[in-house]
Design an enzyme around this catalytic site. Structure first.
Site, PDB file in Angstrom:
ATOM      1  N   GLY A   1     -49.487 -75.062  22.975  1.00  0.00           N
ATOM      2  CA  GLY A   1     -49.814 -74.382  24.080  1.00  0.00           C
ATOM      3  C   GLY A   1     -48.744 -73.712  24.506  1.00  0.00           C
ATOM      4  O   GLY A   1     -48.374 -73.391  25.881  1.00  0.00           O
TER       5      GLY A   1
ATOM      6  N   SER B   1     -51.865 -85.211  33.164  1.00  0.00           N
ATOM      7  CA  SER B   1     -52.128 -84.860  34.491  1.00  0.00           C
ATOM      8  C   SER B   1     -52.277 -85.749  35.503  1.00  0.00           C
ATOM      9  O   SER B   1     -52.847 -86.963  35.284  1.00  0.00           O
ATOM     10  CB  SER B   1     -53.438 -84.203  34.424  1.00  0.00           C
TER      11      SER B   1
ATOM     12  N   TYR C   1     -62.036 -84.088  31.309  1.00  0.00           N
ATOM     13  CA  TYR C   1     -60.482 -83.839  31.545  1.00  0.00           C
ATOM     14  C   TYR C   1     -59.714 -85.145  31.891  1.00  0.00           C
ATOM     15  O   TYR C   1     -58.653 -85.427  31.287  1.00  0.00           O
ATOM     16  CB  TYR C   1     -60.450 -82.680  32.484  1.00  0.00           C
ATOM     17  N   ALA C   2     -60.378 -85.863  32.965  1.00  0.00           N
ATOM     18  CA  ALA C   2     -59.550 -86.779  33.468  1.00  0.00           C
ATOM     19  C   ALA C   2     -59.673 -88.135  32.208  1.00  0.00           C
ATOM     20  O   ALA C   2     -58.554 -88.810  31.988  1.00  0.00           O
ATOM     21  CB  ALA C   2     -60.271 -87.435  34.636  1.00  0.00           C
ATOM     22  N   ALA C   3     -60.695 -88.269  31.649  1.00  0.00           N
ATOM     23  CA  ALA C   3     -60.577 -89.282  30.512  1.00  0.00           C
ATOM     24  C   ALA C   3     -59.724 -88.760  29.400  1.00  0.00           C
ATOM     25  O   ALA C   3     -58.963 -89.636  28.820  1.00  0.00           O
ATOM     26  CB  ALA C   3     -62.146 -89.141  29.654  1.00  0.00           C
TER      27      ALA C   3
ATOM     28  N   ILE D   1     -50.029 -76.730  39.333  1.00  0.00           N
ATOM     29  CA  ILE D   1     -49.268 -75.790  38.777  1.00  0.00           C
ATOM     30  C   ILE D   1     -49.742 -74.286  38.681  1.00  0.00           C
ATOM     31  O   ILE D   1     -50.945 -74.183  38.186  1.00  0.00           O
ATOM     32  CB  ILE D   1     -48.712 -76.185  37.365  1.00  0.00           C
TER      33      ILE D   1
ATOM     34  N   THR E   1     -44.668 -92.465  32.417  1.00  0.00           N
ATOM     35  CA  THR E   1     -45.469 -91.218  32.937  1.00  0.00           C
ATOM     36  C   THR E   1     -44.975 -90.777  33.950  1.00  0.00           C
ATOM     37  O   THR E   1     -44.820 -91.574  35.068  1.00  0.00           O
ATOM     38  CB  THR E   1     -46.894 -91.606  33.143  1.00  0.00           C
TER      39      THR E   1
HETATM   40  P1  NAP Z   1     -52.986 -72.252  30.115  1.00  0.00           P
HETATM   41  O1  NAP Z   1     -51.926 -71.577  31.134  1.00  0.00           O
HETATM   42  O2  NAP Z   1     -54.621 -72.372  30.237  1.00  0.00           O
HETATM   43  O3  NAP Z   1     -52.332 -72.447  28.806  1.00  0.00           O
HETATM   44  C1  NAP Z   1     -52.992 -73.235  27.791  1.00  0.00           C
HETATM   45  C2  NAP Z   1     -52.090 -73.220  26.487  1.00  0.00           C
HETATM   46  O4  NAP Z   1     -52.559 -73.766  25.580  1.00  0.00           O
HETATM   47  C3  NAP Z   1     -52.241 -71.724  25.968  1.00  0.00           C
HETATM   48  O5  NAP Z   1     -50.806 -71.481  25.394  1.00  0.00           O
HETATM   49  C4  NAP Z   1     -53.292 -71.600  25.162  1.00  0.00           C
HETATM   50  O6  NAP Z   1     -53.274 -70.643  23.975  1.00  0.00           O
HETATM   51  C5  NAP Z   1     -53.108 -73.004  24.598  1.00  0.00           C
HETATM   52  N1  NAP Z   1     -54.291 -73.813  23.878  1.00  0.00           N
HETATM   53  C6  NAP Z   1     -55.547 -73.942  24.210  1.00  0.00           C
HETATM   54  N2  NAP Z   1     -56.330 -74.770  23.501  1.00  0.00           N
HETATM   55  C7  NAP Z   1     -55.464 -74.866  22.331  1.00  0.00           C
HETATM   56  C8  NAP Z   1     -55.585 -75.389  20.928  1.00  0.00           C
HETATM   57  N3  NAP Z   1     -57.012 -75.787  20.740  1.00  0.00           N
HETATM   58  N4  NAP Z   1     -55.017 -75.058  20.098  1.00  0.00           N
HETATM   59  C9  NAP Z   1     -53.504 -74.625  20.317  1.00  0.00           C
HETATM   60  N5  NAP Z   1     -53.214 -74.043  21.596  1.00  0.00           N
HETATM   61  C10 NAP Z   1     -54.194 -74.120  22.744  1.00  0.00           C
HETATM   62  O7  NAP Z   1     -52.555 -73.953  30.709  1.00  0.00           O
HETATM   63  P2  NAP Z   1     -51.445 -74.619  31.426  1.00  0.00           P
HETATM   64  O8  NAP Z   1     -52.165 -74.606  32.871  1.00  0.00           O
HETATM   65  O9  NAP Z   1     -50.067 -74.111  31.322  1.00  0.00           O
HETATM   66  O10 NAP Z   1     -51.575 -76.198  31.251  1.00  0.00           O
HETATM   67  C11 NAP Z   1     -50.766 -76.673  30.168  1.00  0.00           C
HETATM   68  C12 NAP Z   1     -50.942 -78.104  30.104  1.00  0.00           C
HETATM   69  O11 NAP Z   1     -50.499 -78.488  31.424  1.00  0.00           O
HETATM   70  C13 NAP Z   1     -52.427 -78.626  29.693  1.00  0.00           C
HETATM   71  O12 NAP Z   1     -52.283 -79.642  28.961  1.00  0.00           O
HETATM   72  C14 NAP Z   1     -52.899 -79.057  31.049  1.00  0.00           C
HETATM   73  O13 NAP Z   1     -54.054 -79.935  31.226  1.00  0.00           O
HETATM   74  C15 NAP Z   1     -51.949 -79.433  31.766  1.00  0.00           C
HETATM   75  N6  NAP Z   1     -51.977 -79.433  33.142  1.00  0.00           N
HETATM   76  C16 NAP Z   1     -52.027 -78.315  33.865  1.00  0.00           C
HETATM   77  C17 NAP Z   1     -51.987 -78.396  35.248  1.00  0.00           C
HETATM   78  C18 NAP Z   1     -51.989 -76.994  36.214  1.00  0.00           C
HETATM   79  O14 NAP Z   1     -52.337 -77.093  37.419  1.00  0.00           O
HETATM   80  N7  NAP Z   1     -51.902 -75.827  35.611  1.00  0.00           N
HETATM   81  C19 NAP Z   1     -52.112 -79.420  35.909  1.00  0.00           C
HETATM   82  C20 NAP Z   1     -51.912 -80.823  35.294  1.00  0.00           C
HETATM   83  C21 NAP Z   1     -51.759 -80.897  33.807  1.00  0.00           C
HETATM   84  P3  NAP Z   1     -54.459 -70.415  23.335  1.00  0.00           P
HETATM   85  O15 NAP Z   1     -55.585 -69.987  24.103  1.00  0.00           O
HETATM   86  O16 NAP Z   1     -54.193 -68.850  22.510  1.00  0.00           O
HETATM   87  O17 NAP Z   1     -54.837 -71.268  22.192  1.00  0.00           O
END
Ligand code: NAP
Length: 244
Positions: A13, A139, A152-154, A185, A235
């Site tokens: 990602g 998360s 998502y939580a699971a 974030i 964590t």
């Molecule tokens: P984001 O901006 O939506 O980016 C998601 C990234 O994951 C992108 O690079 C996307 O690229 C890639 N991705 C999605 N599905 C994929 C797959 N099947 N195979 C390979 N790559 C994949 O998300 P983010 O907010 O940065 O979140 C990143 C992580 O942090 C996630 O695990 C999210 O659950 C966690 N998180 C985020 C927040 C928040 O507030 N933003 C809070 C807690 C946890 P492509 O779509 O091109 O594949």
């Protein structure tokens, strides 16, 4: 602050959001970084705008065969893997009552199955070199739960259990496995939220602001560094106090 010259790092990602900040931080600290995501075009844009040694790999991290092939290539190109950041993730939010099994499966596959597949793909070389760092992005929702995010939580709670278990399996080989639990974030994922939802969430953050990708990257760098050599199975919340 941290020196990662000679380190080989994989970030799933890695094309945008938190993953991009992690890629940029490791590259700036001198690492050779492999960014993995599904969309080639976005990866190409990332490589073009990021300083340092960043390589792009298009791969769906929930696909077993694709992960095996891609990580095989990464291992060859980078000459091993020292740090894996399992960051790829998606949301498909809705109340459990109206959730389709497909939305459940998609989220579990992308967020949790991928962590198992990608970790397994780097374990053998890490075990051989008797050193390694696996950092899983969970998360605070995996700790607290959230209405409308049962899938998502699971997936995120599953990551925490997996992190603790794998940490125990590989600790004797100096491989650490930890998780980072971000709060809210500022990324594409949260930009989808309406203004009312954002205002309500901001009111729950003691620090009064959303986090940035860099806030998460700082913790990832520390966990990957020698300073965190004795930290495993942990964590760490990075949430401005939100889930305190
Ligand atoms: P984001 O901006 O939506 O980016 C998601 C990234 O994951 C992108 O690079 C996307 O690229 C890639 N991705 C999605 N599905 C994929 C797959 N099947 N195979 C390979 N790559 C994949 O998300 P983010 O907010 O940065 O979140 C990143 C992580 O942090 C996630 O695990 C999210 O659950 C966690 N998180 C985020 C927040 C928040 O507030 N933003 C809070 C807690 C946890 P492509 O779509 O091109 O594949």
């Amino acid at each position: 602050m941290f020196d990662f010259r000679d380190s080989k790092v994989v970030v799933t990602g890695g094309s945008r959001g938190i993953g991009e900040a992690v890629v940029a931080a490791f590259a700036k600290a001198g690492a050779r970084v492999a960014a993995v995501a599904r969309t080639q075009e976005r990866l190409d844009e990332l490589v073009a705008r990021t300083e340092g040694e960043v390589m792009a790999y298009a791969c769906d991290v929930s696909d077993e065969a694709a992960v095996a092939e891609t990580f095989g290539k990464i291992n060859e190109d980078l000459g091993g893997v020292d740090v894996l950041v399992n960051n790829a993730g998606i949301t498909r939010d809705t109340l459990v009552m109206s959730m389709k099994a497909e939305a459940w499966d998609d989220v579990i596959a992308t967020n949790l199955r991928s962590v198992f597949l990608c970790s397994k793909a780097v374990l053998r070389p890490m075990l051989r070199q008797r050193n390694g760092r696996i950092i899983n992005v969970t998360s605070i929702i995996g700790l607290t739960g959230n209405a409308g995010q049962g899938n998502y939580a699971a997936s995120k709670a599953g990551i925490i259990g997996f992190t603790k278990s794998l940490a125990r399996e590989v600790a004797s080989r100096s491989i650490t496995v930890n998780a980072i639990a971000p709060g809210m974030i500022d990324t594409d994922m949260t930009r989808e939220l309406g203004e009312d939802a954002k205002t309500a969430i901001l009111a729950q953050i003691p620090m009064g602001r959303l986090g940035s990708g860099e806030d998460i990257a700082g913790t990832a760098l520390w966990l990957a560094s020698g300073s965190a050599a004795y930290v495993t199975g942990e964590t760490i919340r990075v949430d401005g106090g939100m889930a305190t």
